[in-house]
Design an enzyme around this catalytic site. Structure first.
Site: not given
Ligand code: NAD
Ligand code: GLY
Length: 355
Positions: A118, A140, A182, A224, A234, A238, A242, A245, A249, A262
């Site tokens: 939890r 998130k 982004e 942010k 949200e 907030r 998106n 998105h 998506h 993404h």
């Molecule tokens: P990812 O985590 O897949 O990383 C991208 C690639 O880069 C991967 O292959 C990873 O292993 C590699 N990598 C990471 N750091 C590295 C480094 N320093 N050097 C070399 N390689 C490296 O993708 P991302 O773009 O970081 O994140 C995308 C995800 O984030 C999606 O799932 C998306 O839905 C999520 N997201 C979440 C939020 C939120 O608010 N929580 C906001 C935007 C996106």
């Molecule tokens: N990436 C959208 C949010 O954090 O609300």
């Protein structure tokens, strides 16, 4: 070092931004209250940065969980793998989790932290541009379901976010570009001056000039943090984060998670939302073209996949988290620097833009 705070009363936390932050153990250890620490990373990031984080944690009881790389692993199966490993390690509710990686690792680790017994403390160490400017901040957390992205998750804030800009030096160029989608988003939805700064500093950003990256990442985190402090869950403002998105998506789901990054899907989504805005006279042709050009300048796609139809989009968008009472809401720019959330988009406009 730049330090920002996400102001959320007793859940407030700091964001540290600096080059070579990983070599400063105190920055990390100051936020760990437990003896036991579990670092969650993946097969790409761990060989690059696990040693330096381990060194910073000398004196702690540190374990690792290393997952396969990729968006396709941000799912309930990986969630279960991590939970099972935590149980077999006898992790307790006060064990600290550290997410070391991009948004995939950050979102999954955060969701595990929210659920395991939890709720347990976790720290974000984002290593992609996208995760440094967006996903590591704001709480998130989620995993994907085959029927929709981020469909299973929780709002759960980290204890701290540690952004080491120098970790971007190993990031593949395509991933850096994806993060820029982004970054550009913040300019479009919230800060015209920042949008202009991005237009004027393209070269320095592409060359990964430390001062330019520091300013850029800090400004994104500031925006942010400001938005999250006003609307953590949200219920209003907030949602503008998106932008792009809902369309994005749909592209990610249609193409299969991981085929379009993404950020690439968000880039095309921003252009589609901007095209809707021009139909409503909320953006003029010159503003539309500046948004499109800035995304293209960072090698981002601005056209939807040629085989993706209006019906494909609609089918995926029905599962979007912005469907309320059966009505789909969109984030649409109103000039550069402002965006609104609206369901006042006719089918005719959607048809024209998506066909
Ligand atoms: P990812 O985590 O897949 O990383 C991208 C690639 O880069 C991967 O292959 C990873 O292993 C590699 N990598 C990471 N750091 C590295 C480094 N320093 N050097 C070399 N390689 C490296 O993708 P991302 O773009 O970081 O994140 C995308 C995800 O984030 C999606 O799932 C998306 O839905 C999520 N997201 C979440 C939020 C939120 O608010 N929580 C906001 C935007 C996106
Ligand atoms: N990436 C959208 C949010 O954090 O609300």
């Amino acid at each position: 070092m730049s330090t920002l705070t996400v102001e959320l009363d007793e859940r407030s936390y700091p964001i540290f931004i600096e080059s070579n932050l990983f070599t400063q153990p105190n920055a990390l250890t100051a936020h760990i209250k437990s003896k036991k620490v579990v670092i969650i990373s993946n097969e790409v990031v761990a060989p690059l940065y696990l040693d330096v984080i381990d060194n910073a944690l000398a004196g702690f009881n540190v374990s690792h969980i290393i997952l396969p790389d990729g968006e396709q692993h941000k799912n309930l199966q990986s969630f279960e793998v991590v939970i099972s490993k935590l149980l077999s390690m006898s992790a307790s509710r006060d064990t600290t989790l550290i997410a070391l990686g991009g948004g995939v690792i950050g979102d999954l680790t955060g969701f595990v932290a929210a659920c395991y017994q939890r709720g347990m403390p976790f720290i974000q160490i984002p290593t992609t541009l996208l995760s440094q400017v967006d996903s590591s901040v704001g709480g998130k957390t989620a995993v994907n379901h085959p029927l929709g992205k981020n469909m299973i998750g929780a709002f759960y804030q980290p204890k701290a976010v540690l952004i080491d800009i120098s970790s971007l030096s190993t990031l593949p160029a395509r991933e850096f570009s994806a993060g820029m989608a982004e970054v550009i988003k913040y300019g479009v939805i919230y800060d015209y001056n920042f949008f202009v700064w991005l237009e004027e500093n393209q070269q320095a950003i592409k060359q990964q000039d430390t001062a330019a990256l520091s300013y850029m990442i800090k400004r994104c985190c500031e925006i942010k943090a400001e938005i999250v402090a006003i609307d953590e869950r949200e219920s209003g403002l907030r949602a503008i984060l998106n932008l792009g998105h809902t369309f994005g998506h749909a592209i990610e789901a249609e193409q299969g998670y991981g085929n379009w990054l993404h950020g690439e899907a968000v880039s095309t989504g921003i252009v589609l939302a901007s095209a809707v805005a021009t139909k409503k006279d909320w953006l003029n042709a010159s503003e539309f073209s500046r948004i499109e050009s800035l995304l293209q300048a960072f090698d981002l796609p601005t056209l939807a996949p040629s085989d993706m139809t209006y019906d494909d989009f609609i089918q995926h968008m029905r599962h979007d988290k912005k469907v309320f009472d059966g009505q789909l809401f969109f984030v649409i720019p109103k000039g550069i620097g402002k965006a609104v959330v609206t369901n006042d988009i006719t089918d005719e406009i959607l048809h024209t833009v998506l066909s």
